[in-house]
Design an enzyme around this catalytic site. Structure first.
Site, short mmCIF file in Angstrom:
data_model
loop_
_atom_site.label_atom_id
_atom_site.label_comp_id
_atom_site.label_asym_id
_atom_site.label_seq_id
_atom_site.Cartn_x
_atom_site.Cartn_y
_atom_site.Cartn_z
N ASP A 1 0.83 -1.60 -0.48
CA ASP A 1 -0.17 -0.32 0.14
C ASP A 1 0.63 1.58 -0.05
OD1 ASP A 1 -2.98 1.61 0.52
OD2 ASP A 1 -1.99 2.23 2.17
N LEU B 1 -7.92 6.02 1.91
CA LEU B 1 -8.33 7.35 1.11
C LEU B 1 -7.09 7.36 0.19
CD1 LEU B 1 -10.52 9.91 3.14
CD2 LEU B 1 -11.03 8.51 1.22
N ARG B 2 -6.30 6.39 0.11
CA ARG B 2 -4.68 6.59 -0.36
C ARG B 2 -4.91 6.82 -1.89
NH1 ARG B 2 -1.13 4.12 3.27
NH2 ARG B 2 -1.11 6.06 4.39
N GLY B 3 -6.06 5.46 -2.11
CA GLY B 3 -5.87 5.69 -3.98
C GLY B 3 -6.54 6.85 -4.46
#
Length: 335
Positions: free
Chosen positions: A192, A273-275
């Site tokens: 991730d 919310l990193r995407g």
């Protein structure tokens, strides 16, 4: 033989890998690149070629973390000079067998024994600051080293508290990992942390394979002429990267694009919310590279597969690869 890296513009094919690396050069905050695929497909060649293509960094002479200014060089380094020099963008290899001391740094045993001084010997993370940290076979990295990298990637700072030492120093670098998925999976926590992920394969086209052989042979046998041939194209890419860095803060991002980012990640079931944040940053970097004033859906379409494919939850009932799932969802959401 020469130690000069292969020209970036001379790499045949592998457009996704080259694009991903260019985008992280424009905006290092994207979070690095994970390259999975066959051996001998130019993974390490590409990262060294890009670093050689970038303009040199200016650093204080003797500073172990490549600080640009004297005040940024840590006190424990005891650097008194304010002289600066230009040096190539660092590319530091992190070998699989590297110990924790080698990675983060440790007590300088030689100085402790010979002078009775308690001094810090910087590790690989210090040398990689303001450059690239390259890990081949990253999926085989030991868990405790993975944990260290996660902490540093999160904070941008290396902290060493051991053997009576209390050391802190900046450790901001672009993390590039490569590996073969058949040899083991990557821990989800580290997976991730990579902003972009690409898959590379050996070309199946005979003409393309012949071109790869020709270029590599010329690089080895007629080095000066080969480098001169691609010098202008590499310089062109360098200028575009520098121009994109300046343009990046000015890219207009319509609310509709933010809505698209969120809807794509929801449809794909991306955790956290990193995407969305990575998709947005990488798409902006692409827009800047293409000299666009406004972020568009076309930029999202290009970036989504490399920004989101490694963030998907596994679906054992779906035999299609993650890239195919992303492509299908992009077509549905951005139709």
């Amino acid at each position: 033989m020469t130690n000069t890296p292969f020209p970036f513009s001379a790499i045949v094919g592998q457009s996704d890998m080259k694009r991903a690396m260019i985008l992280t050069a424009i905006d290092p905050g994207i979070g690095g690149v994970l390259v999975f695929g066959d051996r001998g497909t130019g993974k390490s060649t590409a990262v060294r070629a890009l670093a050689a293509l970038l303009p040199p960094i200016t650093a204080i002479v003797g500073c172990p973390i490549n600080a640009a200014n004297h005040e940024d060089c840590p006190e424990w380094a005891k650097i008194e000079t304010k002289k600066k020099l230009k040096r190539p963008t660092p590319v530091i290899d992190l070998p699989l067998g590297a110990t924790e001391d080698r990675v983060v740094g440790a007590l300088d045993i030689e100085r402790a024994l010979t002078r009775g001084e308690k001094a810090f010997e910087p590790g690989l993370l210090a040398r990689a600051n303001r450059g690239y940290l390259y890990i081949d076979e990253v999926n085989l990295l030991e868990d405790h080293i993975v944990d260290l990298l996660l902490d540093v990637a999160q904070s941008g700072e290396n902290v060493v508290e051991r053997e009576g030492l209390s050391i802190r120093h900046a450790a901001r670098f672009v993390l590039v990992g490569s590996g073969n998925p058949e040899e083991g999976e990557l821990r989800p926590q580290l997976l991730d942390r990579f902003g972009l992920s690409v898959e590379v394969r050996s070309p199946n086209d005979v003409a393309q394979r012949i071109e790869v052989i020709k270029r590599r042979d010329r690089f080895d046998s007629d080095h000066a002429a080969f480098m001169a041939e691609y010098e202008k194209e590499d310089a062109k890419i360098r200028r575009r990267i520098l121009a994109a860095r300046k343009l990046l803060p000015q890219i207009e991002t319509p609310d509709d694009i933010l809505h698209d980012c969120a809807e794509l990640c929801i449809a794909l079931g991306s955790d956290g919310l990193r995407g969305e944040l990575t998709l947005l940053r990488a798409a902006r970097a692409l827009a800047a590279y293409e000299k666009a004033a406004v972020l568009t859906r076309a930029h999202l379409r290009t970036i989504a597969p490399i920004a989101l494919s490694h963030r998907l939850r596994r679906d054992p009932l779906d035999e299609a690869g993650s890239g195919t799932r992303v492509a299908r969802t992009v077509e549905a959401v951005l139709a």
